[in-house]
Each structure stands twice: as C-alpha cells, then as structure tokens.
Motif scaffolding. Structure first.
Motif, mmCIF file in Angstrom:
data_model
loop_
_atom_site.group_PDB
_atom_site.id
_atom_site.type_symbol
_atom_site.label_atom_id
_atom_site.label_comp_id
_atom_site.label_asym_id
_atom_site.label_seq_id
_atom_site.Cartn_x
_atom_site.Cartn_y
_atom_site.Cartn_z
ATOM 1 N N PHE A 1 43.338 24.740 -8.796
ATOM 2 C CA PHE A 1 44.752 24.525 -8.478
ATOM 3 C C PHE A 1 45.544 25.814 -8.629
ATOM 4 C CE2 PHE A 1 49.131 23.679 -9.666
ATOM 5 C CZ PHE A 1 49.539 22.765 -8.709
ATOM 6 N N VAL A 2 45.294 26.575 -9.693
ATOM 7 C CA VAL A 2 46.093 27.782 -9.896
ATOM 8 C C VAL A 2 45.741 28.845 -8.856
ATOM 9 C CG1 VAL A 2 46.371 27.271 -12.351
ATOM 10 C CG2 VAL A 2 44.583 28.859 -11.642
ATOM 11 N N LEU A 3 44.472 28.851 -8.399
ATOM 12 C CA LEU A 3 44.107 29.773 -7.310
ATOM 13 C C LEU A 3 44.811 29.365 -6.013
ATOM 14 C CD1 LEU A 3 40.287 30.229 -7.988
ATOM 15 C CD2 LEU A 3 42.147 31.799 -8.583
ATOM 16 N N GLN A 4 44.911 28.072 -5.771
ATOM 17 C CA GLN A 4 45.646 27.595 -4.600
ATOM 18 C C GLN A 4 47.137 27.899 -4.732
ATOM 19 O OE1 GLN A 4 44.159 23.526 -4.870
ATOM 20 N NE2 GLN A 4 43.141 23.762 -2.888
ATOM 21 N N ALA A 5 47.662 27.832 -5.956
ATOM 22 C CA ALA A 5 49.082 28.141 -6.172
ATOM 23 C C ALA A 5 49.410 29.549 -5.709
ATOM 24 C CB ALA A 5 49.440 27.969 -7.651
ATOM 25 N N ALA A 6 48.440 30.474 -5.861
ATOM 26 C CA ALA A 6 48.657 31.878 -5.487
ATOM 27 C C ALA A 6 48.172 32.195 -4.079
ATOM 28 C CB ALA A 6 47.943 32.793 -6.483
ATOM 29 N N THR A 7 47.749 31.170 -3.347
ATOM 30 C CA THR A 7 47.246 31.395 -1.984
ATOM 31 C C THR A 7 47.891 30.402 -1.016
ATOM 32 O OG1 THR A 7 45.262 30.096 -2.573
ATOM 33 C CG2 THR A 7 45.089 32.496 -2.699
#
Length: 452
Positions: A386-392
């Motif tokens: 989720f946090v990787l998606q938050a930054a992408t």
C-alpha cells in the motif's frame, strides 16, 4: 554578462512546461533492463524475473523472465542505434517514486529564520538545484512542490525540463495562498516597519474577491497546482499550529477559481475545523492533517479527498525542538505539540479508508531522506504494498498524471528505479535506491550518480 544575454537566459528559464526544450541528456534508442523482481503497482503484486524493453523515453515491452537481449543489441548495432543493458540480479524494479509534498527551494537550518534577511531569491534558487539532485538520486522522479518564497521553484522546474540541471519532474504551486498573519504570510515575526501588508499578488487574501485575484496571479506566474493554508502551521512565527485561518467562503472561492483554470488545490491543514472547512469547500487534498477527527475522515471519504500525511516532518520537528536554539521558542512549542500525533493520525485515517498519497514535506527535514516516510507509514499500520502504491499509482492519480506516471507499463514514461532486496519483506530497502532512470535517461547506477 550583458543585459541582452542575461535577458535571453531569463527568457529561456521562463519557458512554460508545455514547450520546454528537449533535455540535454538524451536517452539511448533502446535500453533493456532485467529485474529479479518487479513491483506491479497497478495490480498490487510483486512479480518475479522480468525483462523491460525501453525505446527512447517510454516503456516498449514487458516480458516475463530474463529474456535474451542479444536480438535487441544486434538490431540496434545494425541500424546504428544506441543500446544499453542493465541487470539487477538480486534487486527489485519499481516505477519512479512520487513525493506529493516537497519544498525544493529551502532546507531546515537553525539559521533559517535569519538567513531570509541575508539571502536573495537567487541564493535559494541556486541551492534548490542541489536539493533537486538529491531528491532524484533518492529515487523520486516526480514531486509536487507545495510552496516557496518567490516562485523560484517555477524557474527550477523549467531549468530541469530544459535539461540544464538534473532533478525530478516538478509540479509546483509557487507561493502558497493564505490569510494575513496566517501560516502563508511570509512576514510573520518581522518587526512592524518590515512586515508591510502583503496582498493577493503575494498570495495573501482576506476575501473571496482576493482569492480570485490570487489564483489568477498564480495562473499568470505559471504554476501547476494551487496550495492554500487554511490552518496554522508549525514553522511560522505565530502562536498556533491548528487554528482555522481561512473562512469557508474564501476556500470555496479559491477552489472554484482554481478548478476553472484546471488546477487542483492542496490544503495545508493541521486543525480539525480547518480540515472540515477545506473538505466541504472542495479541496483535492489535505496535507499533514495532524488533528483530523472522525468527522473529518468521514467527510474525506464522502468527498473523495486525498490525504498526504508527511509523518517524517512531524518526527523531525519534534526531534529538533529538543535542541536548544534550533527553533524560536514558539515554533519549538508547536513542534512538540504536533510531532507526537501525526503518525497515529495517519494510521487511523488508513483504517478509516481515507485515500492516501505519499508526501513528506521535504525541506522540513534534509532533502534526500524522503524514503524514510515508507518505514513510518508501515509502522503506522499500512501494508508495504500500500505504501509503495501511495508513492506511485495514488500520487499519480492525485497529480492527474495516472496515464503517464506511477506504474511500469507499455506506453508509459520510462521512470524506473531499483533497490537491493525485496521492499515487501523489508521496506527500509527503499532508502537504498541504487538505480534511477527518468524518461529513459539513467541518472544513477550501481549506487552512484551516472556520468552522462
């Protein structure tokens, strides 16, 4: 330097984003990347061995496994095209990261409150090129820059687009918009004869009519997004971090005018009442959101409002506030109030289902450390994917650039980074970016800045 030459350089730096010159560094005609793992941010999956074929600035092919690249190399050699190959045996490839809340033209310093009386805008502008480079080397190939002192980030954006200096893609707000004496007022703390009376041209408004004037001035200045300050803040020299500082009518006027011009609106808001007003007035994102309550979260879900937590900024100001003399006393007091709360609020917002995009408030802490935010978000209860998606993907959607940025996909911009290891198992590897490509150009390889 002659006046004519100086004018020519200034005119070149003032070119709007849409007609910026081609970058000085051109990508190879064909690049092949072989990744031991690849994060598919659109699907939320970690893939195994993957081969990426890049033509110029865009992703051309994505193939499962380590595909033999000799045919691409031979074809390039036959046609006289340039070719490049990179292999990440134990690494993970990801889309270039997006930090949705930065300030690339300044950086924290105990002398910052006096530097503003000694430094010219050009001093900040020159330093910003260093901060932009650090940000790119940390794997952030795009940022939303939410506030500067004199629109110097507009010139920084144009210089990067023209290939004059390396840095991330910048979507800038220029000066923030707020009220007299509020967090956006650059003269807070000045003695009376220096404070003056900043107005809409400076981003300071006190009515709906002022709001329209300020937004239209920003349009004229060439910004990409609008930033407002409807609540108090930590680092200005006023007394409150969270009081409401703009009326709902003023915020609505900013939003209406901004949306007329195709801008999104980001709202710096710590206090619950300021958050409520901003959401009801139609802003696109809430920044920081420290004292966000259950009603605010419910409203944000109903209105589809994005939340950008900036946990690292809260932690850093809390740490610095404990150092005697780092901040003025009233600033230190606010930092100690906000710092311990912001991470818990972010965790509650995630559990409540509020849309979250990655942002750090870079400049409040030293530039280049942006990826620490991933670790803090995971500690707040958010899953690594989720946090990787938050930054992408999330940040790209917030920027309205979801068709260009935020995922590795055929036809998208070749903004690609790599880290050693697996970020799903150990999110701290995001702080060890060893490969950076932006628009097909390699800026970092084997952990070192590339020589182009």
């Amino acid at each position: 330097m002659t006046t004519r030459v100086a004018f020519a350089i200034a005119a070149a730096l003032a070119l709007p984003t849409a007609i910026a010159a081609e970058p000085a560094q051109s990508p190879p005609d064909v690049t092949v990347l072989q990744c031991a793992h690849l994060v598919d941010t659109a699907a939320g999956k970690l893939l195994g061995e993957t081969t990426l074929v890049i033509e110029g600035k865009q992703v051309k092919e994505i193939k499962s496994g380590f595909v033999d690249y000799s045919s691409y190399a031979n074809a390039a050699k036959t046609s006289g095209a340039s070719f490049r190959f990179e292999k990440f045996i134990n690494g993970t490839c990801l889309p270039g990261l997006i930090d949705a809340h930065t300030h690339l033209t300044s950086e924290t310093s105990p002398s910052g409150y006096t530097d503003q009386f000694r430094w010219n805008i050009s001093d900040y502008a020159i330093r910003s090129t260093v901060y932009a480079r650090r940000t790119l080397m940390a794997g952030f190939t795009a940022v939303r820059n939410l506030g500067d002192a004199g629109n110097e980030s507009i010139s920084l954006r144009n210089a990067i687009n023209a290939g004059i200096v390396p840095g991330p893609r910048i979507f800038t707000a220029g000066r923030p918009i707020g009220s007299t004496g509020g967090h956006a007022d650059p003269t807070d703390g000045y003695r009376m004869d220096l404070a003056g009376n900043p107005g809409p041209k400076d981003g300071i408004i006190n009515s709906a009519d002022d709001a329209y004037k300020a937004v239209r001035q920003h349009y004229k200045d060439g910004v990409d997004v609008i930033k407002i300050m409807p609540s108090g803040g930590v680092l200005d020299e006023s007394s409150s971090a969270d009081n409401a500082q703009m009326t709902i009518e003023e915020i609505k006027a900013v939003v209406t005018a901004a949306h007329d011009y195709g801008f999104t609106v980001a709202a710096h808001a710590h206090g619950a009442e300021a958050i409520r007003r901003a959401v009801l007035a139609g802003v696109d994102s809430i920044e920081h959101g420290t004292f966000m309550n259950d009603e605010d979260m419910k409203l944000m879900k109903e209105h589809g409002t994005w939340y950008v937590p900036t946990i690292i900024a809260g932690k850093y100001v809390q740490e610095m506030a404990a150092k005697p003399g780092y901040y003025p006393p009233q600033v230190a007091a606010k930092a100690l109030q906000v710092g311990p709360i912001i991470q818990t609020t972010a965790g509650k917002a995630y559990k409540a289902g509020v849309k979250i995009a990655f942002g750090t408030d870079a400049a409040v802490y030293p530039h280049g450390q942006n990826a620490k935010e991933f670790q803090y978000m995971v500690q707040a209860g958010m899953p690594p994917m989720f946090v990787l998606q938050a930054a992408t993907t999330h940040a790209a959607e917030l920027l309205h650039k979801q068709n260009e940025l935020g995922q590795i996909a055929v036809g998208r911009m070749a903004d690609i980074i790599a880290v050693p290891g697996n970020p799903i198992e150990d999110i701290t590897v995001m702080q060890k970016v060893n490969f950076v490509m932006k628009g097909g150009v390699v800026y970092k390889e084997d952990g070192k800045e590339a020589v182009n």
